[in-house]
Design an enzyme around this catalytic site. Sequence first.
Site, short mmCIF file in Angstrom:
data_model
loop_
_atom_site.label_atom_id
_atom_site.label_comp_id
_atom_site.label_asym_id
_atom_site.label_seq_id
_atom_site.Cartn_x
_atom_site.Cartn_y
_atom_site.Cartn_z
N GLU A 111 7.95 30.43 43.36
CA GLU A 111 8.36 30.81 42.01
C GLU A 111 9.87 30.78 41.80
O GLU A 111 10.32 30.48 40.70
CB GLU A 111 7.83 32.22 41.68
CG GLU A 111 6.33 32.32 41.47
CD GLU A 111 5.88 31.62 40.20
OE1 GLU A 111 6.52 31.81 39.15
OE2 GLU A 111 4.90 30.88 40.27
N SER A 417 -30.70 62.98 7.40
CA SER A 417 -30.44 64.09 6.48
C SER A 417 -29.23 64.92 6.86
O SER A 417 -28.86 65.84 6.11
CB SER A 417 -31.68 64.99 6.41
OG SER A 417 -32.72 64.34 5.73
#
Length: 830
Positions: A111, A417
């Site tokens: 890298e 409900s």
Amino acid sequence: MTERKREHKDRKQKKNSPKNQSKVTKFLKWFFIGILLLGITAVTVVGIYVLSIIRSSPELDVQAIQSLNQPSILYDDQGNFMDNVITREQRYVVKSEEIPDNLKKAFVAIEDERFYEHKGIDIKRIFGVIASNIKGKLSGSNTVQGASTITQQLIKNAVLTNEVSYERKIKEMYLALELEKHLSKDEILTTYLNTIPMGGYQYGVSAAAQRFFSKNVSDLNLVECAYLGGLTQAPTSYDGLSEANKENPSRYLNRTKSVLFKMHELGYISSEQYNDAINEIDTNGIKFTPNNKLSKTNFEWFTRPAITQVKQDLMNKYKYTQEEVDKLIANGGLKIYTSMDRNLQNNVQKVLDDPNNYKAITNNPNEKNEDGVYKLQASATIIDYKTGHVKALVGGRGEQPAMSHNRAYYDLKSIGSATKPLTVYGPAIDLGLGGAGSVVNDSPLSNKELSSTGYKDQPKNEYNSYRGPLTFREAIKISSNLAAIKVANEVGVSNSIAYGEKLGLVYGPHSRGISTTALGQFQNDPNNPDGGNTYTLASAFGVFGNNGVKTNAKLYTKVLDSHGNVILDTSTPEETKIFSPQASYIVYDMLKDQVESGSAKPAKFGNIPVAGKTGTTTGDKDYLFAGLTPYYSAAIWIGYDKPREMRTSSGTVTSPIFGKIMGLAHKDLQYKEVEQPSGISKIAVCMDSGLKPTSLCTQDPRGSRVYYDWFINGSAPTQYCNYHTNLHVNAPDTNDNNNSGANEGNKQQETKPEEVKPNENNNNKPNEQNPNNKPDNTPANGNNNTNNNGGGNVTPPQNQTENNTNNGVITPPQAGNNQNQNGQNNNITQ
């Protein structure tokens, strides 16, 4: 010819004359000056541009970058350790000494080979890459090489984003130079190796070591180090676990060999090590031992919603992007103090796990799937509704894998409900349409009502009959669907939805009708989920004990950054007024009836007042109970992830569980009540008409029809009852056998009744005064239209075609069962 030569010579001499040479010189001089000025201008402009970008760069916080090596931690409500933050992004922070030297060298070699020489940017590499890219363009290649150093990559991962632009690159280079002034090379490399993306959800070399080799990073061999070093350039392309690379491993094998070659070239490994590693790859390839198991937190159900909430609040307050907040949460060293009561959380989980709590469900409630997870699931939430702090949240029943679906927080379902207090009776009372004693007729819908509500045919009650005139209190207690539809129709769908949305319910485009607002039937399209969950309902029901104010539910109390600064704080709750204090108290008082004497009696525990409402969705596929005490609000859900019928009732299953978990939450708490606000009064009402009673209302053959219930001052009925009427009848002479048709002159005389003088301290409710006063189901021949009388009160019909008389007192007709039952939506909810 001679003439032409002479002319040519003259022209040449004229061209080379000092005068012409002077013009050329001047032109060249000004040309080069122009080029120079243009160059200087360009350099100046570029310099100003670069300087402006540098000035706009974020401030370099070295500690923040290093804190990426610190896991964020969650604590309970007592400040004790709960969990390290584990997100779907797997990242395990390791110290420098735990990282093998070969792994560090592998990354540096492939890298950033001059990592230990440059000061943050590699000038030689930059010019080399520029030349290489230009050469590639000229040759027709689209390959573009990068020139980022390890320091630059760390800056990109920790501070900036993955945006591809010159601005981001300039900022990256500047910040890399600055970072090198503050951290050593080893500190930079260690932080980089802990944060580098390694494919999938893996970040950092430790997570990658676990995923590919099921090893601690310190145990990696040379070949494994080389493989991980080469992976980061293109994690997907070099992923040895992908199906494509399993079939053709040459890509990642060659990449690994390239890393080994570079390590050898730079002198990081000997020739013998290099040759042995290459031979191993050629002979055996790379041996992977995959580990895809996600880590599980100690308090999985509570932790992940808390993290979700913290992320959202950070983005809202600080305008972080999703990528930025993910990085900060995953490894930003945050301290997240949750509101979780550890003992309560554990005990609620035990209650939901207990198979004995589901015996009423007859179709194999303890069946498990192939992963050993109960098919019948449950969830629960308990909230301190004054502060909004969630004390317990359980998203599933039984042992489940990490990242399992959290049914308490992320799920949305129909609520049945349980919606009635929230979007029907609460709004009706709040809008001044009635009070607890207002009457609505539990009877089939008239043609006009069918049209206005959108029903093509008659909806039904769960109890499959009609109960006639009901007070609001009784209607919500027995969960009358017809009554709820009629009251919701008076409120208006848009008003009901406005209340519901403020309470946290979600209404999709196909869930904006009266069947949703009155009965809680949400469409719940998989592509557009709507409805609510226990987290939503527990928060919503808290308003009835909090003067009508909804306090935003929070799973955390504060968040500290890695320096100890408070960056989020919920000590001052966010509040939204939903109902008036008077309306909320009246609904609270009404909801106590279902627990005291209705279908939810098992929800009661000790001497603490409990109010609540059951909910059942179509086909008994979901059971819910939501309620509150003067201390906490809570909600329970029971059902299947793949819905199926449960063959019992909501009150039978959910209310006992509610009672058990709330009993645990109230351990050692003393009795107290929700404070009654001013501005409400108990008013005498006729339970048949919902109007002001007269003396005749007390003379009904069934017993007195007068009772007292709560109304907001100014909303009580002003008209007198016209159901009960005193008649004087001239009876025929029983001794005259021939006068059967001779009494045409006899007239019925109606006298005006006296107003009843009620005892205003009477606290009787309909069920307390005379339990036998409930109307029967005798069919009526009269008009069943519902009329709105007296301050918006919903009252039963007033003009009857057939009256039952007894002792001169006319009593109202009872509800009929003779209506068309071919309804558009006959789904039953309770």
